[in-house]
Design a protein around this motif. Structure first.
Motif, PDB file in Angstrom:
ATOM      1  N   GLY A  85       0.651  -0.979  -0.182  1.00 55.06           N
ATOM      2  CA  GLY A  85       0.179   0.070  -0.006  1.00 55.06           C
ATOM      3  C   GLY A  85       0.959   1.212   0.055  1.00 55.06           C
ATOM      4  N   TYR A  86       2.033   0.976   0.632  1.00 57.06           N
ATOM      5  CA  TYR A  86       3.000   2.275   0.257  1.00 57.06           C
ATOM      6  C   TYR A  86       4.192   1.839  -0.884  1.00 57.06           C
ATOM      7  CZ  TYR A  86       6.669   5.364   2.109  1.00 57.06           C
ATOM      8  OH  TYR A  86       7.856   6.460   2.095  1.00 57.06           O
ATOM      9  N   ASN A  87       4.692   0.521  -0.498  1.00 56.35           N
ATOM     10  CA  ASN A  87       5.767   0.228  -1.535  1.00 56.35           C
ATOM     11  C   ASN A  87       5.786  -1.459  -1.409  1.00 56.35           C
ATOM     12  OD1 ASN A  87       7.972  -0.198  -2.974  1.00 56.35           O
ATOM     13  ND2 ASN A  87       9.438   0.838  -1.884  1.00 56.35           N
ATOM     14  N   ASP A  88       5.562  -2.019  -2.596  1.00 52.02           N
ATOM     15  CA  ASP A  88       5.361  -3.475  -2.483  1.00 52.02           C
ATOM     16  C   ASP A  88       6.985  -4.031  -2.809  1.00 52.02           C
ATOM     17  OD1 ASP A  88       2.833  -3.245  -2.439  1.00 52.02           O
ATOM     18  OD2 ASP A  88       2.307  -3.442  -4.511  1.00 52.02           O
ATOM     19  N   THR A  89       7.771  -3.296  -2.932  1.00 52.40           N
ATOM     20  CA  THR A  89       9.183  -3.776  -2.978  1.00 52.40           C
ATOM     21  C   THR A  89       9.674  -4.578  -1.548  1.00 52.40           C
ATOM     22  OG1 THR A  89       9.675  -2.473  -4.814  1.00 52.40           O
ATOM     23  CG2 THR A  89      11.523  -3.474  -3.793  1.00 52.40           C
TER      24      THR A  89
ATOM     25  N   SER B 205      13.954  -2.762  13.593  1.00 51.81           N
ATOM     26  CA  SER B 205      12.578  -2.092  13.721  1.00 51.81           C
ATOM     27  C   SER B 205      12.724  -1.109  12.355  1.00 51.81           C
ATOM     28  CB  SER B 205      12.596  -1.049  14.727  1.00 51.81           C
ATOM     29  OG  SER B 205      13.960  -0.272  14.806  1.00 51.81           O
ATOM     30  N   ILE B 206      11.501  -0.759  11.981  1.00 52.13           N
ATOM     31  CA  ILE B 206      11.232   0.219  10.990  1.00 52.13           C
ATOM     32  C   ILE B 206      10.183   1.083  11.347  1.00 52.13           C
ATOM     33  CG2 ILE B 206      10.355   0.273   8.486  1.00 52.13           C
ATOM     34  CD1 ILE B 206      13.063  -1.387   8.876  1.00 52.13           C
ATOM     35  N   LYS B 207      10.388   2.523  10.815  1.00 47.46           N
ATOM     36  CA  LYS B 207       9.594   3.439  11.214  1.00 47.46           C
ATOM     37  C   LYS B 207       9.066   4.297   9.823  1.00 47.46           C
ATOM     38  CE  LYS B 207       9.078   7.519  14.034  1.00 47.46           C
ATOM     39  NZ  LYS B 207       9.676   8.357  15.081  1.00 47.46           N
ATOM     40  N   TYR B 208       7.847   4.574   9.754  1.00 48.48           N
ATOM     41  CA  TYR B 208       7.146   5.248   8.724  1.00 48.48           C
ATOM     42  C   TYR B 208       6.467   6.601   9.133  1.00 48.48           C
ATOM     43  CZ  TYR B 208       7.521   0.793   6.131  1.00 48.48           C
ATOM     44  OH  TYR B 208       7.852  -0.376   5.798  1.00 48.48           O
ATOM     45  N   ASN B 209       7.183   7.713   8.493  1.00 47.66           N
ATOM     46  CA  ASN B 209       6.499   8.971   9.062  1.00 47.66           C
ATOM     47  C   ASN B 209       5.381   9.466   8.255  1.00 47.66           C
ATOM     48  OD1 ASN B 209       7.971   9.350  11.675  1.00 47.66           O
ATOM     49  ND2 ASN B 209       9.868   9.683  10.008  1.00 47.66           N
ATOM     50  N   SER B 210       4.399   9.913   8.662  1.00 49.89           N
ATOM     51  CA  SER B 210       3.566  10.885   7.664  1.00 49.89           C
ATOM     52  C   SER B 210       2.928  10.096   6.731  1.00 49.89           C
ATOM     53  CB  SER B 210       4.024  11.978   7.220  1.00 49.89           C
ATOM     54  OG  SER B 210       4.951  12.997   8.241  1.00 49.89           O
ATOM     55  N   LEU B 211       2.323   8.875   7.047  1.00 52.01           N
ATOM     56  CA  LEU B 211       1.540   8.090   6.027  1.00 52.01           C
ATOM     57  C   LEU B 211       0.387   8.620   5.503  1.00 52.01           C
ATOM     58  CD1 LEU B 211       2.126   4.355   7.636  1.00 52.01           C
ATOM     59  CD2 LEU B 211       3.229   5.532   5.352  1.00 52.01           C
ATOM     60  N   ALA B 212       0.135   8.474   4.522  1.00 48.98           N
ATOM     61  CA  ALA B 212      -1.038   8.867   4.016  1.00 48.98           C
ATOM     62  C   ALA B 212      -2.334   8.200   4.337  1.00 48.98           C
ATOM     63  CB  ALA B 212      -1.278   9.108   2.440  1.00 48.98           C
TER      64      ALA B 212
ATOM     65  N   GLY C 221      -5.307   5.420   4.334  1.00 49.96           N
ATOM     66  CA  GLY C 221      -5.361   4.408   3.310  1.00 49.96           C
ATOM     67  C   GLY C 221      -5.237   2.932   4.110  1.00 49.96           C
ATOM     68  N   GLU C 222      -5.258   1.920   3.304  1.00 51.26           N
ATOM     69  CA  GLU C 222      -4.885   0.686   3.838  1.00 51.26           C
ATOM     70  C   GLU C 222      -3.343   0.108   3.688  1.00 51.26           C
ATOM     71  OE1 GLU C 222      -7.861  -2.215   2.904  1.00 51.26           O
ATOM     72  OE2 GLU C 222      -9.642  -0.511   2.886  1.00 51.26           O
TER      73      GLU C 222
END
Length: 985
Positions: free
Chosen positions: A676-680, A690-697, A699-700
C-alpha cells in the motif's frame, strides 16, 4: 646433513618421549573441549551469579540470578520485579502448561509471569521459615517441597489442600512421564498424574556406620539416563549413586561415578545418550552402558556450573555461580589440546589417519593425535624465528620444515633432524610425480628431483613473488599463483598464463576437487573454477560467498572448505550450495593457516590454536520465527495486535520485530515491505530489527516481515500487521457529499433569493411606477382641486372689480400674482419634491390672492425656523390652507388669522396650520344647510398621496386635525401635517 652434535642428546630424548606417547595414546585419553562464548558486560549480561536457566516455548531464555529474574530475547536482557518482592534473588524457573514462567525466592514467595509482568502468587514464609523450597507446577497444582513437608496448593483458589510431612528429609523432586519422583533417605515416593502420593521403594540403606556412628545425610536427588532412573544421596559427605529397580523395589549400586564422590552436584542434563552433570568443578560428561557410567570428557573445570539447557537452535547454555553465562554455540566444533604457547599455528599437514603435524609461531613442531586428543611438541633450535611452512612426504616419511631463513628435514620414523640449505622462506610445497618436490618462496620456484634436498635444485622461476602452488596429478600440471598472474606448467615446464575475461588472475590459494576442477581463491575477486586452462566457474557474494576476499581453500573430495575474512564456508560443487560457519557459531578464528580432513572431522590451524569441525553435524539448520515485539504510534507504545484502525493524524508508525535466540540476530537479517506504500521487498542490516514510517497518507496498509539468512535459500514464514488510517473528515465521502449538497443547496438558495430579490425589485418597480402614476393622478386631482372653478371664478371676479373700479395698479398686481400662481401650479404639478423655499413662495402667492378676496380682516404668517436646505412634497400643504380658509375663516366675523409653521424633526417635517375660524362643527352645520355633503376639497387625494409616501419612505407620515377651544367654545382649528423630506446637497 645431520644436526650438530651439541643438539643430539635433547633430540634423542624427545624422540623416545614422542614414541612412548604415540604407543600409549589410548591410556592418556583426553577430550577436545567444545568452543565457548562467554557472555559478559559487553553482551549486556546483567549479573555474574546465576542459579537457573530455562528456554520457554516461545524461544525466550529466562535466567534466575542474584540480582533478579531476567528474560533474554537474543538481543537484550529484560528484568522483572514485583513491588511486594522481598530480596532480588530468585530460583527454580519453570514453565506451566499455560506458558507462564514461575520462580520463587528464599523468603517463601512464589511468582509467575503474566502479560509481561511478575505477579505474586502466594507467600508461604510462615511455613517455610527461610528455607529455599523446590517446587513443581502441574496442570492444577503447585507442589512445594521442603526438607520436612510437601504442600499441595490449588492454582485457582491458592489454598493449601494437602500437607505431607516426614521426619526423614525429602530430596529434590524430579518430573518424568507425568509423575513426580522424590527421594528421602529411607524411601522413594511418587506423585502420579492423579495427584496421589505413593511410596515406591524403601531404600533400606544403613543409617549407621560400621562403628555404630550415625551416617550424616544430605539432600537426595533423582535423575534419569536413557530409561534408567538413578538415585543419588550424600552419605558421610560422599555422593553415592544407585539404580532404581522399580520391578524388584530395591536400589542397586552403580559404578563409574566414583570421580564425583567429593564434588558438589547441581543438576543433571541428558543429551544424545550422554549424561552431563554440572558441578562446582565444571561439567562432567558420561556415557551409560552395561549398567555402568564411563567418563567421556570434562570441561570448564574451574567454574561452578549450576544448570545446562539446549535451546531450539542447539545452542548449549551454561549458568554459573561465578562466571556469568557460557554458551556452546556448536557442540560439533571442538578445540584441540595444544600447549598454550604453541597455539599460534602457522602451518598444518596430515601424517596419517590419526596424526596431524603443525608448526607454530613459537618455532616448534607439534604432533596431534586425533584419537587420543593429545599433542606432543618437538622443540627446534630457539631464536630462529617462526616456523612458516612444513610438508610431510609419505614416500620418504620425512617432514620438510621452513623456519625463517633456517630449514630442516625431520625424519618421522626416528625423529632425526637435519639442516638443509633449501626451503628458506617457503610459501608452498607440492609433491610431484616421481617423488619430485616443488617449493616456492618470496622470489623463486624451485624443483628438487626425487626430493633430493642434498643435491642441486632446478629454478623454474626467479625474481617473482609467489603465494601458492598446486600439482594436478591427473594432467601432470603445476599451478603457481604469482603476485601478478596465475600460471600453469606442463610436464615439460612450458608455461601458460590463465586469464579471466582477458584479465590477470591474482590467486592466493589453490586446490582441486575430485571432479578435476582446479579452484583458485583470489584476493578480491571471489572463487574461480578452472578446467582445461579456462575459467568455467566464478563465485562471488552475488551467488553464495560471504566475502569476495578469499583467504584459503582446501578440497575435500567434491566439497570445498572456503575461508573468508568473515566466515568459514563449505561448498558442495555438485549441488552448488554453500553452508556457513561464523565465530558466533563456534569458529575460533578466521586467520586459518591450514586445513586437513581426518575421518568425519576437518581440522583448522589458526592463530588461536587447532580446532575441529564435524562435517556431518556442525552445520545447524535454524528455524527462525519472527514476531512483533512492539508497535509505536506517534512515538507512543501501543498494544501489539494484528489490526489497527487509526485516525488520519496517527500516521507515524514504528514497528519492532525479533527472532528469539542467540544466533539469528548476529547473522540474520529481515526482509520487509509495507504493501500500500511500497510493494518492493527491502532488507535490514544485521542487528536492525525495527522500521519507522513517518507521515503515512490515509489508506490501507499491510506490513510484512520475514527472517532471512544469506547462508540458506530457505524461505521462512511471513508475519503481517494490518493498518487502516482513516481519511480526515473533510476528505470522507459523506463530508464531500454534504459539502456538495450544501454548495448545491446554497447555490440554489442564492439564485432563488436572487430571483426573489429581482422579483421583489420588479414588483417594487411596478409598484413604484404604479405609485408614480397614482401620485401623478392624485397630483392632477390636487391640481384640479387647487384650480377649482369656484376659486378661479372668484379670482377673476376680483380682478374684474378692480378693473371696473379703474384701479389699474391693484388689478395689475392681482393679475401678476394670479398668473404666477397658475404658472407655479402647473410647473410643480409634475414634480414630487421641490425646494422648501419654492413651496413657501407658492403658499405666500396663494395667500396674497386670498387676502384680496378676504380683505383687510385677514392676516397670515408663514414660518420656517430651520436653516437646512430641504426638498418637500410639492403642492401638499396648499389644500389644507385652502380648507382652513373656506371652512374655518370664510364664515367668521371680524379678524381672521392664519398661522403656518414648518418644524424639522429627525426623519420628518411637520407643518402646523392654525386658524381662528369657526371650527369644524359649525362649518359642518353650514355645509349641511347649504346642501354641500362632499368632503372638503382634495383631502381624499391628500390622504392617498400620504399613504404612497408612507410606503415609499417607511416613516410615519400623515395628518391630524385638532379643534381649538377657548372657554369651551370653538376657537379655530389646527392641522398637523407630517411629511417626508430630502436634503439637498
Amino acid at each position: 646433513m645431520k644436526i650438530v652434535s651439541s643438539h643430539k642428546q635433547p633430540f634423542l630424548l624427545i624422540k623416545y618421549i614422542l614414541l612412548l606417547i604415540l604407543c600409549f595414546a589410548p591410556i592418556l585419553l583426553q577430550a577436545q573441549d567444545p568452543v565457548f562464548i562467554q557472555l559478559s558486560e559487553k553482551n549486556k549480561l546483567p549479573d555474574n551469579e546465576f542459579y537457573n536457566i530455562l528456554e520457554d516455548r516461545k524461544g525466550f531464555i529466562w535466567l534466575c540470578a542474584n540480582k533478579g529474574l531476567y528474560r533474554y530475547d537474543g538481543k537484550t536482557f529484560k528484568n522483572y520485579g514485583n513491588p511486594l518482592q522481598r530480596g532480588a534473588s530468585v530460583f527454580n524457573t519453570q514453565e506451566d502448561n499455560l506458558g507462564r514462567i514461575w520462580c520463587n525466592n528464599i523468603s517463601g514467595q512464589f511468582f509467575y509471569i503474566l502479560n509481561d509482568k511478575l505477579h505474586l502468587f502466594t507467600d508461604l514464609s510462615k511455613y517455610l521459615n527461610g528455607e529455599l523450597a523446590d517446587f513443581v507446577i502441574t496442570n492444577d497444582f503447585l507442589w512445594v517441597f521442603t526438607v520436612r513437608a510437601i504442600y499441595k496448593i490449588d492454582l485457582k483458589t491458592k489454598q493449601i489442600l494437602e500437607r505431607h510431612s516426614t521426619t526423614k528429609n525429602f530430596g529434590t523432586p524430579f518430573s518424568s512421564n507425568n509423575s513426580i519422583y522424590v527421594g528421602a533417605f529411607d524411601s522413594i515416593i511418587s506423585i502420579n498424574e492423579d495427584n496421589n502420593i505413593t511410596s515406591l521403594i524403601e531404600t533400606k540403606l544403613p543409617h549407621k556406620g560400621k562403628k555404630g556412628n550415625a551416617i550424616s545425610l544430605g539432600k537426595a536427588i533423582i535423575f534419569k539416563t536413557n530409561s534408567t532412573y538413578i538415585y543419588s544421596q550424600i552419605r558421610n559427605k560422599k555422593n553415592c549413586f544407585y539404580k532404581l529397580n522399580f520391578s524388584q523395589k530395591k536400589l542397586e549400586p552403580l559404578k563409574g561415578l566414583e570421580s564425583l564422590e567429593k564434588i558438589k552436584l547441581y543438576t543433571i542434563f541428558e543429551q544424545n545418550n550422554e549424561t552431563w552433570i554440572t558441578t562446582n568443578q565444571g561439567v562432567w560428561v558420561f556415557t551409560f552402558k552395561n549398567a555402568a557410567f564411563q567418563l567421556k570428557k570434562r570441561f570448564l573445570t574451574d567454574k561452578h556450573i549450576t544448570k545446562i539447557i539446549k535451546d531450539k537452535d542447539d545452542n548449549y547454555w551454561l549458568a554459573s555461580l561465578n562466571n556469568g553465562v557460557c554458551i556452546i554455540p556448536n557442540i560439533h566444533i571442538e578445540t584441540c589440546n595444544i600447549p598454550l604457547k604453541e597455539e599460534n599455528i602457522k602451518t598444518l599437514d596430515k601424517i596419517n589417519d590419526t596424526t596431524l603435524v603443525t608448526g607454530s609461531n613459537h618455532g616448534n613442531v607439534i604432533f596431534y593425535n586425533t584419537n587420543s586428543h593429545t599433542s606432543t611438541t618437538i622443540n627446534l633450535p630457539a631464536n630462529e624465528g617462526k616456523l612458516s611452512k612444513l610438508k610431510y612426504n609419505p614416500n620418504q616419511q620425512k617432514i620438510y620444515i621452513s623456519k625463517g631463513f633456517r630449514s630442516y628435514v625431520l625424519d618421522y620414523r626416528n625423529l632425526a633432524l637435519e639442516k638443509t640449505r633449501f626451503f628458506d622462506g617457503v610459501k608452498s610445497f607440492s609433491l610431484l610425480a616421481h617423488n619430485d618436490l616443488l617449493y616456492t618462496n618470496h622470489d623463486k620456484v624451485i624443483l628438487l628431483k626425487n626430493a633430493n634436498y642434498h643435491g642441486k635444485g632446478k629454478f623454474i622461476s626467479t625474481n617473482k613473488r609467489t603465494y601458492d602452488s598446486f600439482y594436478d596429478e591427473k594432467r601432470h600440471e603445476v599451478y603457481v599463483a604469482f603476485v601478478d598472474e596465475l600460471a600453469v606448467y606442463d610436464s615439460l615446464w612450458n608455461k601458460q598464463v590463465i586469464l579471466n575475461k582477458e584479465k590477470p588472475i591474482y590467486g592466493k590459494s589453490i586446490t582441486q576437487t575430485t571432479n578435476g576442477i582446479v579452484w583458485v581463491a583470489t584476493f578480491k575477486n571471489g572463487l574461480l573454477g578452472i578446467k582445461d586452462g579456462k575459467v568455467i566457474h566464478h563465485y562471488t557474494t552475488e551467488n553464495g560467498l560471504t566475502s569476495n576476499i578469499v583467504e584459503k581453500i582446501k578440497a575435500d573430495q567434491n566439497k570445498l572448505w572456503i575461508v573468508n575474512g568473515n566466515s568459514i564456508q563449505e561448498f558442495d560443487i555438485l549441488t552448488d550450495k554453500f553452508k556457513t560457519l561464523t565465530k558466533r557459531e563456534g569458529i575460533k578464528s578466521y586467520n586459518i593457516s591450514g586445513i586437513e580432513t581426518v575421518g568425519n572431522k576437518s581440522y583448522f590451524s589458526s592463530d588461536k590454536g587447532l580446532f575441529s569441525v564435524d562435517r556431518n553435524n556442525a552445520f545447524k539448520t535454524l528455524h527462525p520465527e519472527v514476531y512483533f515485539s512492539a508497535v509505536e504510534i506517534n512515538e507512543k507504545d501501543t498494544l501489539v495486535t494484528s489490526n489497527y484502525t487509526l485516525k488520519y493524524n496517527q500516521n507515524a508508525i514504528k514497528i519492532s520485530f525479533n527472532v528469539n535466540g542467540f544466533l539469528f540476530n548476529q547473522k540474520g537479517t529481515y526482509k520487509y515491505r509495507l504493501k500500500g506504500y511500497n510493494d518492493t521487498w527491502l532488507t535490514t542490516a544485521i542487528g536492525e530489527n525495527s522500521i519507522k514510517y513517518n507521515s503515512l497518507a490515509a489508506g490501507e496498509y499491510t506490513f510484512q516481515v520475514q527472517p532471512f539468512l544469506n547462508s540458506t535459500n530457505t524461505t521462512y514464514e511471513i508475519k503481517e500487521l494490518y493498518f487502516l488510517i482513516k481519511k480526515p473528515f473533510w476528505k470522507t465521502l459523506w463530508f464531500i457529499l454534504l459539502i456538495a449538497s450544501l454548495i448545491l443547496g446554497g447555490t440554489i438558495l442564492y439564485f432563488k433569493k436572487a430571483m426573489q430579490k429581482k422579483e421583489k425589485e420588479r414588483i417594487a418597480q411596478l409598484e413604484k411606477i404604479s405609485l408614480e402614476k397614482e401620485l401623478i393622478a392624485i397630483n392632477l386631482t390636487a391640481l384640479r382641486s387647487q384650480m377649482n372653478p369656484h376659486f378661479i371664478f372668484n379670482a377673476l371676479n376680483s380682478i374684474q372689480d378692480l378693473v371696473l373700479q379703474q384701479n389699474t395698479d391693484a388689478s395689475y398686481d392681482y393679475i401678476v400674482l394670479f398668473a404666477k400662481l397658475i404658472r407655479n401650479t402647473l410647473s410643480y404639478a409634475n414634480r414630487d419634491f421641490i425646494p422648501i423655499e419654492k413651496e413657501l413662495e407658492f403658499l405666500n402667492v396663494y395667500l396674497q390672492l386670498e387676502k384680496l378676496r378676504f380683505g383687510d380682516d385677514f392676516t397670515y404668517t408663514i414660518t420656517y425656523d430651520a436653516h437646512e436646505e430641504l426638498e418637500v412634497p410639492s403642492l401638499l400643504v396648499q389644500p389644507f390652507i385652502e380648507n382652513a380658509l373656506v371652512h374655518g375663516l370664510l364664515h367668521k366675523e371680524g379678524e381672521k388669522e392664519l398661522d403656518i409653521t414648518f418644524h424639522l424633526s429627525e426623519n420628518t417635517l411637520q407643518c402646523l396650520i392654525t386658524d381662528n375660524g369657526i371650527g369644524r362643527k359649525k362649518s359642518k352645520e353650514i355645509n349641511l344647510r347649504q346642501g354641500n355633503r362632499h368632503e372638503s376639497f382634495a383631502l381624499n387625494a391628500i390622504k392617498k398621496r400620504l399613504e404612497i409616501f408612507q410606503k415609499q419612505y417607511a416613516v410615519k407620515i400623515g395628518f391630524v386635525i385638532e379643534d381649538i377651544y377657548k372657554n369651551s367654545s370653538p376657537n379655530g382649528t389646527r392641522v398637523i401635517v407630517t411629511m417626508p423630506y430630502r436634503k439637498r446637497f
